[in-house]
Motif scaffolding. Sequence first.
Motif, PDB file in Angstrom:
ATOM      1  N   PHE A 138       0.861  -1.182   0.000  1.00 42.73           N
ATOM      2  CA  PHE A 138       0.000   0.000   0.000  1.00 42.73           C
ATOM      3  C   PHE A 138       0.901   1.237   0.000  1.00 42.73           C
ATOM      4  O   PHE A 138       1.541   1.543   1.005  1.00 42.73           O
ATOM      5  N   ARG A 139       0.963   1.907  -1.132  1.00 46.01           N
ATOM      6  CA  ARG A 139       1.829   3.078  -1.263  1.00 46.01           C
ATOM      7  C   ARG A 139       1.257   4.252  -0.485  1.00 46.01           C
ATOM      8  O   ARG A 139       0.051   4.492  -0.494  1.00 46.01           O
ATOM      9  N   THR A 140       2.138   4.986   0.205  1.00 44.86           N
ATOM     10  CA  THR A 140       1.692   6.097   1.056  1.00 44.86           C
ATOM     11  C   THR A 140       2.092   7.465   0.536  1.00 44.86           C
ATOM     12  O   THR A 140       1.572   8.464   1.021  1.00 44.86           O
ATOM     13  N   ASP A 141       3.032   7.550  -0.403  1.00 41.31           N
ATOM     14  CA  ASP A 141       3.410   8.853  -0.952  1.00 41.31           C
ATOM     15  C   ASP A 141       4.013   8.663  -2.337  1.00 41.31           C
ATOM     16  O   ASP A 141       4.264   7.549  -2.789  1.00 41.31           O
ATOM     17  N   GLU A 142       4.257   9.778  -3.009  1.00 38.39           N
ATOM     18  CA  GLU A 142       4.780   9.735  -4.361  1.00 38.39           C
ATOM     19  C   GLU A 142       6.232   9.280  -4.409  1.00 38.39           C
ATOM     20  O   GLU A 142       6.721   8.849  -5.452  1.00 38.39           O
ATOM     21  N   ALA A 143       6.957   9.378  -3.292  1.00 38.41           N
ATOM     22  CA  ALA A 143       8.351   8.963  -3.262  1.00 38.41           C
ATOM     23  C   ALA A 143       8.510   7.451  -3.293  1.00 38.41           C
ATOM     24  O   ALA A 143       9.603   6.945  -3.532  1.00 38.41           O
ATOM     25  N   GLY A 144       7.429   6.708  -3.033  1.00 39.10           N
ATOM     26  CA  GLY A 144       7.481   5.251  -3.059  1.00 39.10           C
ATOM     27  C   GLY A 144       7.374   4.590  -1.711  1.00 39.10           C
ATOM     28  O   GLY A 144       7.468   3.356  -1.620  1.00 39.10           O
ATOM     29  N   SER A 145       7.196   5.343  -0.631  1.00 38.56           N
ATOM     30  CA  SER A 145       7.026   4.743   0.694  1.00 38.56           C
ATOM     31  C   SER A 145       5.782   3.860   0.690  1.00 38.56           C
ATOM     32  O   SER A 145       4.793   4.159   0.011  1.00 38.56           O
ATOM     33  N   ARG A 146       5.805   2.788   1.495  1.00 41.99           N
ATOM     34  CA  ARG A 146       4.680   1.852   1.436  1.00 41.99           C
ATOM     35  C   ARG A 146       4.637   0.970   2.676  1.00 41.99           C
ATOM     36  O   ARG A 146       5.664   0.694   3.308  1.00 41.99           O
ATOM     37  N   PHE A 147       3.429   0.523   3.000  1.00 37.90           N
ATOM     38  CA  PHE A 147       3.209  -0.560   3.946  1.00 37.90           C
ATOM     39  C   PHE A 147       3.210  -1.871   3.170  1.00 37.90           C
ATOM     40  O   PHE A 147       2.673  -1.944   2.057  1.00 37.90           O
ATOM     41  N   VAL A 148       3.781  -2.918   3.786  1.00 34.17           N
ATOM     42  CA  VAL A 148       3.818  -4.227   3.145  1.00 34.17           C
ATOM     43  C   VAL A 148       3.333  -5.261   4.150  1.00 34.17           C
ATOM     44  O   VAL A 148       3.922  -5.423   5.228  1.00 34.17           O
ATOM     45  N   LEU A 149       2.250  -5.950   3.802  1.00 29.85           N
ATOM     46  CA  LEU A 149       1.716  -7.051   4.600  1.00 29.85           C
ATOM     47  C   LEU A 149       2.018  -8.338   3.862  1.00 29.85           C
ATOM     48  O   LEU A 149       1.545  -8.539   2.740  1.00 29.85           O
ATOM     49  N   GLN A 150       2.807  -9.216   4.483  1.00 26.54           N
ATOM     50  CA  GLN A 150       3.309 -10.394   3.784  1.00 26.54           C
ATOM     51  C   GLN A 150       3.062 -11.656   4.591  1.00 26.54           C
ATOM     52  O   GLN A 150       3.178 -11.660   5.818  1.00 26.54           O
ATOM     53  N   GLY A 151       2.730 -12.727   3.883  1.00 22.02           N
ATOM     54  CA  GLY A 151       2.609 -14.052   4.474  1.00 22.02           C
ATOM     55  C   GLY A 151       3.349 -15.061   3.619  1.00 22.02           C
ATOM     56  O   GLY A 151       3.386 -14.928   2.380  1.00 22.02           O
ATOM     57  N   ASP A 152       3.960 -16.069   4.239  1.00 22.62           N
ATOM     58  CA  ASP A 152       4.733 -17.034   3.464  1.00 22.62           C
ATOM     59  C   ASP A 152       4.793 -18.372   4.184  1.00 22.62           C
ATOM     60  O   ASP A 152       4.686 -18.443   5.412  1.00 22.62           O
ATOM     61  N   VAL A 153       4.959 -19.422   3.412  1.00 20.70           N
ATOM     62  CA  VAL A 153       5.177 -20.768   3.926  1.00 20.70           C
ATOM     63  C   VAL A 153       6.158 -21.447   2.978  1.00 20.70           C
ATOM     64  O   VAL A 153       6.068 -21.310   1.758  1.00 20.70           O
ATOM     65  N   ASN A 154       7.133 -22.177   3.557  1.00 17.44           N
ATOM     66  CA  ASN A 154       8.180 -22.770   2.744  1.00 17.44           C
ATOM     67  C   ASN A 154       8.632 -24.083   3.366  1.00 17.44           C
ATOM     68  O   ASN A 154       8.909 -24.150   4.566  1.00 17.44           O
ATOM     69  N   LEU A 155       8.715 -25.117   2.543  1.00 17.49           N
ATOM     70  CA  LEU A 155       9.243 -26.399   2.963  1.00 17.49           C
ATOM     71  C   LEU A 155      10.482 -26.696   2.121  1.00 17.49           C
ATOM     72  O   LEU A 155      10.386 -26.892   0.905  1.00 17.49           O
ATOM     73  N   ALA A 156      11.661 -26.668   2.759  1.00 19.02           N
ATOM     74  CA  ALA A 156      12.926 -26.935   2.077  1.00 19.02           C
ATOM     75  C   ALA A 156      13.481 -28.267   2.572  1.00 19.02           C
ATOM     76  O   ALA A 156      13.787 -28.397   3.760  1.00 19.02           O
ATOM     77  N   PRO A 157      13.633 -29.266   1.679  1.00 17.26           N
ATOM     78  CA  PRO A 157      14.098 -30.592   2.125  1.00 17.26           C
ATOM     79  C   PRO A 157      15.608 -30.754   2.056  1.00 17.26           C
ATOM     80  O   PRO A 157      16.110 -31.838   2.375  1.00 17.26           O
ATOM     81  N   ASP A 158      16.343 -29.712   1.639  1.00 18.27           N
ATOM     82  CA  ASP A 158      17.751 -29.894   1.287  1.00 18.27           C
ATOM     83  C   ASP A 158      18.682 -28.921   1.998  1.00 18.27           C
ATOM     84  O   ASP A 158      19.775 -28.636   1.501  1.00 18.27           O
ATOM     85  N   ARG A 159      18.278 -28.405   3.161  1.00 19.69           N
ATOM     86  CA  ARG A 159      19.144 -27.461   3.868  1.00 19.69           C
ATOM     87  C   ARG A 159      20.464 -28.141   4.248  1.00 19.69           C
ATOM     88  O   ARG A 159      20.489 -29.311   4.610  1.00 19.69           O
ATOM     89  N   ALA A 160      21.543 -27.362   4.182  1.00 21.69           N
ATOM     90  CA  ALA A 160      22.871 -27.881   4.495  1.00 21.69           C
ATOM     91  C   ALA A 160      23.394 -27.241   5.778  1.00 21.69           C
ATOM     92  O   ALA A 160      23.178 -26.052   6.025  1.00 21.69           O
ATOM     93  N   PHE A 161      24.084 -28.026   6.583  1.00 22.58           N
ATOM     94  CA  PHE A 161      24.686 -27.542   7.825  1.00 22.58           C
ATOM     95  C   PHE A 161      26.088 -28.126   7.935  1.00 22.58           C
ATOM     96  O   PHE A 161      26.274 -29.339   7.843  1.00 22.58           O
ATOM     97  N   TYR A 162      27.088 -27.247   8.108  1.00 18.09           N
ATOM     98  CA  TYR A 162      28.484 -27.674   8.159  1.00 18.09           C
ATOM     99  C   TYR A 162      29.082 -27.548   9.553  1.00 18.09           C
ATOM    100  O   TYR A 162      30.231 -27.952   9.764  1.00 18.09           O
ATOM    101  N   GLY A 163      28.334 -26.965  10.475  1.00 13.31           N
ATOM    102  CA  GLY A 163      28.861 -26.708  11.789  1.00 13.31           C
ATOM    103  C   GLY A 163      28.877 -25.216  12.074  1.00 13.31           C
ATOM    104  O   GLY A 163      28.481 -24.390  11.248  1.00 13.31           O
ATOM    105  N   ILE A 164      29.325 -24.852  13.271  1.00  9.87           N
ATOM    106  CA  ILE A 164      29.349 -23.461  13.713  1.00  9.87           C
ATOM    107  C   ILE A 164      30.786 -23.069  14.013  1.00  9.87           C
ATOM    108  O   ILE A 164      31.520 -23.820  14.666  1.00  9.87           O
ATOM    109  N   GLY A 165      31.179 -21.889  13.523  1.00  8.61           N
ATOM    110  CA  GLY A 165      32.517 -21.409  13.790  1.00  8.61           C
ATOM    111  C   GLY A 165      33.363 -21.302  12.540  1.00  8.61           C
ATOM    112  O   GLY A 165      32.938 -21.673  11.438  1.00  8.61           O
ATOM    113  N   PRO A 166      34.598 -20.813  12.679  1.00  8.20           N
ATOM    114  CA  PRO A 166      35.425 -20.506  11.511  1.00  8.20           C
ATOM    115  C   PRO A 166      36.118 -21.703  10.872  1.00  8.20           C
ATOM    116  O   PRO A 166      36.576 -21.610   9.739  1.00  8.20           O
TER     117      PRO A 166
END
Length: 442
Positions: free
Chosen positions: A155-183
Amino acid sequence: MVRALLVALLVLAPTPAWGQDTDPLLSQPQKPPLPKRAMPDYDGLPPPGPDAVEVVAWVPRVALFPVWLATEYAIRQPLHLLVVAAEKGNWPSELISFFTFGNQNFGIVPTVFVDLGFRPIFGVYFFYDGPGIYSLRVRGTGTIDGFGISVANRFRTDEAGSRFVLQGDVNLAPDRAFYGIGPNTLESDISRYGLLRAGGSLSYDWHVTRGIRIIDTFGIHTNDFKEPRCCTGIPVSDLPTPPPGFPDGYTAMTERIEALFDSRPPRPDSQTGVRLRLEFEHSTDLRGSGNWVRGGGTLGGFLDFGRWRILGLTFTTELAAPLSGEVPFPELIAFGGTGIAMPGLRTNRLYGQSAVAASLRYEWPIWVALGGTLQVECGNVFGPGYEGFAADKLRLSFAFGFRTVGEPDHNFQVLIGTGTETFAQGASLESIRFVIGSTYGF
């Protein structure tokens, strides 16, 4: 007597052929031009040799010659032929008309995201821009074992492009990768997990003035871990010590503010300038006692040598810290992929409570809306408050390819990249990454 002599001379004189030039000056053969005069030696000194800059310049020229050769003949030349054929056949107008049904206010566009080591993602993107202040964006994606749906009402609020954004999402990812934590994590440490994430957010994107934006977001997302259904690597559930947040999952309520400053004017003006991004967020786990904060930013300087040949240098630093409990590992600082930094590494290759990176990038024009990019980055993730930081624990990331030019917060890119282990581990190259998709900022 004189008249008779003149008549005799005219009779005896040879008659020129028709059209022949009778001017004796023009009929003479042309002399070759004189050779160019050599520059006089006024001071008697020998010619100066190459200076230090010219000598040093040969190092990157030789080092980057294979990259130039690949981008010139594997990317630019084929694209040049494609662009010429597209312009002659009026392909852009035909494609836009096809996907928008002849109407610029709405359309359906196919999308693809391919990253080696992960499931390819295919989908469609629907957009609608109403005659007033309302616009709608819907993105649907799917893989063999996963899916994603995102709906954003703007929903745009001014001519400069400011806007409210209402968003909903759902995602199922079967392939996430994890290598550990740290350097010090290795490519061989890869493990896999699935993640079901669902929720929504309300944000206000305030365009204060040209080049200055402030984005305030409030959101709630639930995150549930699943068994992986893809690719190499053992399941995370088989690790001797599970990472924070696994396997119970968490529901994060997040307040986030982000400020963007960009001094560069819109194209086609020169792109010399600076860009600064600052962010801070606070999250609470509604299922347990976890409570954490994150913050950081990126500062970049860009020099346009003319005709959109741009050299950029950026510095990034990020921090995450628990206020109580633990920070779930997907909420830690992540480097790699299309995220904050180190695009030559795989998506979310590095996790840590702090991170630093420096990036040197060169861009050059390929087409009016497409530019080549060569990126070299150095950085890594570390412990709380940069604990364990050392120069020999840094890594390198290399990537080259091309991406669209325009809004820096949402560009489409095609990259070939790779990364290294830490310098202390020998800086050996990891797996090569090929990605087609969107990028994050800068």
